[in-house]
Design an enzyme around this catalytic site. Structure first.
Site, PDB file in Angstrom:
ATOM      1  N   PHE A 289      -1.037   0.241  -8.536  1.00 45.26           N
ATOM      2  CA  PHE A 289       0.132   0.161  -7.667  1.00 45.26           C
ATOM      3  C   PHE A 289       0.418  -1.313  -7.345  1.00 45.26           C
ATOM      4  O   PHE A 289      -0.496  -2.131  -7.247  1.00 45.26           O
ATOM      5  CB  PHE A 289      -0.104   0.970  -6.386  1.00 45.26           C
ATOM      6  CG  PHE A 289       1.119   1.027  -5.526  1.00 45.26           C
ATOM      7  CD1 PHE A 289       2.226   1.753  -5.934  1.00 45.26           C
ATOM      8  CD2 PHE A 289       1.186   0.340  -4.329  1.00 45.26           C
ATOM      9  CE1 PHE A 289       3.374   1.785  -5.157  1.00 45.26           C
ATOM     10  CE2 PHE A 289       2.330   0.372  -3.543  1.00 45.26           C
ATOM     11  CZ  PHE A 289       3.421   1.102  -3.955  1.00 45.26           C
ATOM     12  N   ASP A 290       1.706  -1.612  -7.172  1.00 37.34           N
ATOM     13  CA  ASP A 290       2.176  -3.003  -6.967  1.00 37.34           C
ATOM     14  C   ASP A 290       1.381  -3.784  -5.938  1.00 37.34           C
ATOM     15  O   ASP A 290       1.099  -4.970  -6.138  1.00 37.34           O
ATOM     16  CB  ASP A 290       3.621  -3.058  -6.437  1.00 37.34           C
ATOM     17  CG  ASP A 290       4.550  -2.133  -7.151  1.00 37.34           C
ATOM     18  OD1 ASP A 290       4.082  -1.394  -8.033  1.00 37.34           O
ATOM     19  OD2 ASP A 290       5.743  -2.141  -6.823  1.00 37.34           O
TER      20      ASP A 290
ATOM     21  N   ALA B 296      -3.630   7.513  -2.038  1.00 39.33           N
ATOM     22  CA  ALA B 296      -2.432   7.779  -1.228  1.00 39.33           C
ATOM     23  C   ALA B 296      -1.965   9.241  -1.304  1.00 39.33           C
ATOM     24  O   ALA B 296      -1.568   9.824  -0.307  1.00 39.33           O
ATOM     25  CB  ALA B 296      -1.304   6.848  -1.654  1.00 39.33           C
TER      26      ALA B 296
ATOM     27  N   LYS C 109       1.432   8.499   3.169  1.00 37.66           N
ATOM     28  CA  LYS C 109       1.791   9.579   2.239  1.00 37.66           C
ATOM     29  C   LYS C 109       1.067  10.866   2.639  1.00 37.66           C
ATOM     30  O   LYS C 109       1.479  11.516   3.574  1.00 37.66           O
ATOM     31  CB  LYS C 109       1.457   9.168   0.790  1.00 37.66           C
ATOM     32  CG  LYS C 109       2.432   8.164   0.188  1.00 37.66           C
ATOM     33  CD  LYS C 109       2.228   6.767   0.678  1.00 37.66           C
ATOM     34  CE  LYS C 109       3.022   5.754  -0.089  1.00 37.66           C
ATOM     35  NZ  LYS C 109       2.258   4.552  -0.354  1.00 37.66           N
TER      36      LYS C 109
ATOM     37  N   HIS D  71      15.317  -6.403  -5.999  1.00 35.14           N
ATOM     38  CA  HIS D  71      16.070  -5.185  -5.645  1.00 35.14           C
ATOM     39  C   HIS D  71      16.196  -4.971  -4.139  1.00 35.14           C
ATOM     40  O   HIS D  71      17.132  -4.335  -3.681  1.00 35.14           O
ATOM     41  CB  HIS D  71      15.437  -3.949  -6.298  1.00 35.14           C
ATOM     42  CG  HIS D  71      13.960  -3.823  -6.093  1.00 35.14           C
ATOM     43  ND1 HIS D  71      13.055  -4.719  -6.632  1.00 35.14           N
ATOM     44  CD2 HIS D  71      13.225  -2.922  -5.418  1.00 35.14           C
ATOM     45  CE1 HIS D  71      11.832  -4.345  -6.289  1.00 35.14           C
ATOM     46  NE2 HIS D  71      11.905  -3.265  -5.550  1.00 35.14           N
TER      47      HIS D  71
HETATM   48  C1  PLP Z   1       2.133   3.271  -0.848  1.00 36.12           C
HETATM   49  C2  PLP Z   1       0.992   2.943  -1.709  1.00 36.12           C
HETATM   50  C3  PLP Z   1       0.176   1.837  -1.453  1.00 36.12           C
HETATM   51  C4  PLP Z   1       0.485   0.843  -0.351  1.00 36.12           C
HETATM   52  O1  PLP Z   1       0.447   1.438   0.897  1.00 36.12           O
HETATM   53  P1  PLP Z   1       1.315   0.949   2.153  1.00 36.12           P
HETATM   54  O2  PLP Z   1       0.842   1.880   3.227  1.00 36.12           O
HETATM   55  O3  PLP Z   1       2.755   1.117   1.803  1.00 36.12           O
HETATM   56  O4  PLP Z   1       0.981  -0.459   2.422  1.00 36.12           O
HETATM   57  C5  PLP Z   1      -0.903   1.624  -2.287  1.00 36.12           C
HETATM   58  N1  PLP Z   1      -1.166   2.434  -3.319  1.00 36.12           N
HETATM   59  C6  PLP Z   1      -0.402   3.512  -3.596  1.00 36.12           C
HETATM   60  C7  PLP Z   1      -0.735   4.391  -4.762  1.00 36.12           C
HETATM   61  C8  PLP Z   1       0.710   3.800  -2.810  1.00 36.12           C
HETATM   62  O5  PLP Z   1       1.491   4.851  -3.091  1.00 36.12           O
END
Ligand code: PLP
Length: 463
Positions: A124-125, A218, A259, A453
């Site tokens: 993830f980013d 998440a 999430k 974006h």
């Molecule tokens: C959302 C997410 C994150 C980062 O979490 P934040 O609570 O937005 O900082 C890291 N890894 C995955 C897979 C995510 O979906």
């Protein structure tokens, strides 16, 4: 049971949302420079921008908000959360953080500071960014079926490619591989699940080479529901048993509780290793807050403890996954090109197939997001030529991504299927008019292309 096929909750508090006219929405999107991130949320009728931090809390969680203990050290709510995670995931040591990315940061400080490659199904980013800044190179080893927009019916498109993993390890010194991370579900390709067999195999390879394995958790509950539905041998296991088995293969996990935690903020990092935990605590103290709150309020810790429990409830998960599938099926029935099978948290529309006449240089995905907002007050998000283009480091030329997608993310316990019908009907209406649609041009963008974006400005191309 088959007669009881509706939401496993009733609604105790409502939040009014505003209907609007097309004329109003045309004005608002123009004022927002044709970027839905610049809209005010009250201009949106149905918000499908993200599933992150947008869940509705239960009455039990709201009660927890009142009973949350705001003590700086040793909060009762921390111990409740700690116990909930220990029982659910099986990790003894838990450090709360203010969001998932703060847990990612801590993980990067533990594993990514000495260079080398961090292997994953698809990072993830937020971890990727932290790993790069710390000095390591994240490598994605997702299976081929997980990469493409084809509708290959593979049940676990989030799986790591075992052959690629073995090859990578065979051709590198294992000291150059400080960590392997499996992200469940795989956010990067649309919430596609990872099978238990895949996790087990990756874990055994990691163990044989003495490489730690972490899980980016998440959407762990949604992943476990897919395992129960799709993987042989799991139909008769409870979600809690599946969750416990899944985490048993990992040294620890990081989690964005925005999430599957069913709360609006927060995260945590877990480990089995006491000496590593001491380091995690130090990093948390300087970056997050004292170890028993880690940047969260006591009430948020309390709501998360309850949310984790509710998030693995099987009736809730059945409803959740079915709602996303309903949206995907209804769009498909109307001929709208989507990525199949749909993942756990949203539906991805193939904007290039939707608008084959608009080239990527004219942002077909963004054009679709804008027209969907004008048509139905629905806010989706572009994941294509605006969000994911890169610059060739030598020539400065823009390299467009392989896929041009629009994501319609479904918030947890927030909208009914009648709202989903509004989304379907609006998108079907845009689809009828697709041949008349034109692209957009960028009039402003920030200096970092991978972040453009969020703040870019556009104008319609009129010729
Ligand atoms: C959302 C997410 C994150 C980062 O979490 P934040 O609570 O937005 O900082 C890291 N890894 C995955 C897979 C995510 O979906």
């Amino acid at each position: 049971m088959e007669f009881l096929d509706a939401e496993p909750f009733r609604i105790k508090a409502v939040e009014p949302i505003k209907k609007s006219t097309r004329k109003e929405r045309e004005q608002w999107i123009k004022e927002a420079d044709f970027n839905v991130f610049r809209l005010r949320a009250d201009q949106v009728y149905i918000d499908m921008l993200t599933d992150s931090g947008t869940s509705a809390m239960s009455s039990t969680q709201w009660a927890g908000i009142m009973t949350g203990d705001e003590s700086y050290a040793g909060s009762k709510s921390f111990f409740r959360l700690e116990k909930a995670i220990q029982e659910l995931m099986g990790f003894p040591f838990i450090q709360p953080t203010h969001q998932g990315r703060a847990a990612d940061f801590i993980m990067s400080q533990l594993y990514a500071k000495n260079g080398g490659y961090i292997l994953g199904n698809m990072h993830f980013d937020s971890f990727k960014g932290h790993a790069e800044i710390a000095g390591s190179t994240p490598v994605d080893l997702i299976i081929e079926e997980g990469r493409t927009a084809n509708s290959n019916p593979h049940p676990f498109k989030g799986n790591m490619d075992i052959e690629k993993l073995k090859d990578f390890i065979a051709t590198h010194d294992t000291r150059e591989i400080p960590l392997i991370i499996i992200t469940v579900t795989c956010n990067g390709n649309g919430g596609q699940p990872v099978s238990m067999e895949n996790i087990r195999t990756v874990a055994s390879i990691a163990k044989a080479h003495n490489i730690p394995l972490m899980i980016d958790a998440a959407r762990f509950a949604e992943n476990c529901y897919f395992i129960k539905q799709r993987e042989p041998g799991y139909a008769d296991k409870s979600i809690k048993e599946i969750v416990l088995e899944m985490f048993s293969y990992a040294e620890g996990c990081v989690m964005s509780s925005k999430k599957d935690g069913l709360v609006n903020i927060g995260g945590f990092i877990c480990t089995r290793d006491e000496s590593l935990f001491a380091q995690i605590n130090q990093l948390a103290i300087i970056n997050e807050g004292f170890v028993t709150y880690g940047g969260m309020s006591g009430r948020d810790l309390e709501a998360l403890a309850i949310g984790l429990e509710e998030g693995v409830n099987e009736e809730y998960l059945a409803y959740r996954i079915a709602q996303v599938a309903y949206l995907g099926n209804e769009l498909s029935k109307r001929g709208i090109p989507i990525i199949q099978p749909v993942g756990g948290h949203g539906v991805y529309v193939d904007a290039q197939k939707f608008y084959p006449h608009i080239p990527q240089s004219e942002f077909p995905g963004q054009a679709l997001v804008v027209e969907l907002f004008k048509t139905g007050g629905v806010r989706g998000v572009e994941l294509g030529s605006c969000a994911f283009s890169k610059k060739d480091p030598k020539t400065g030329e823009i390299i467009f991504p392989e896929l041009e997608l629009v994501r319609l993310t479904v918030s947890r316990r927030v909208y009914t299927n009648r709202h989903m019908d509004v989304v379907v009907n609006s998108l079907a209406d845009v689809y009828q008019r697709r041949n008349e649609m034109k692209g957009l041009r960028i009039t402003y963008q920030g200096p970092i292309i991978s972040l453009r974006h969020f703040t870019a400005k556009f104008e319609p191309i009129i010729d």
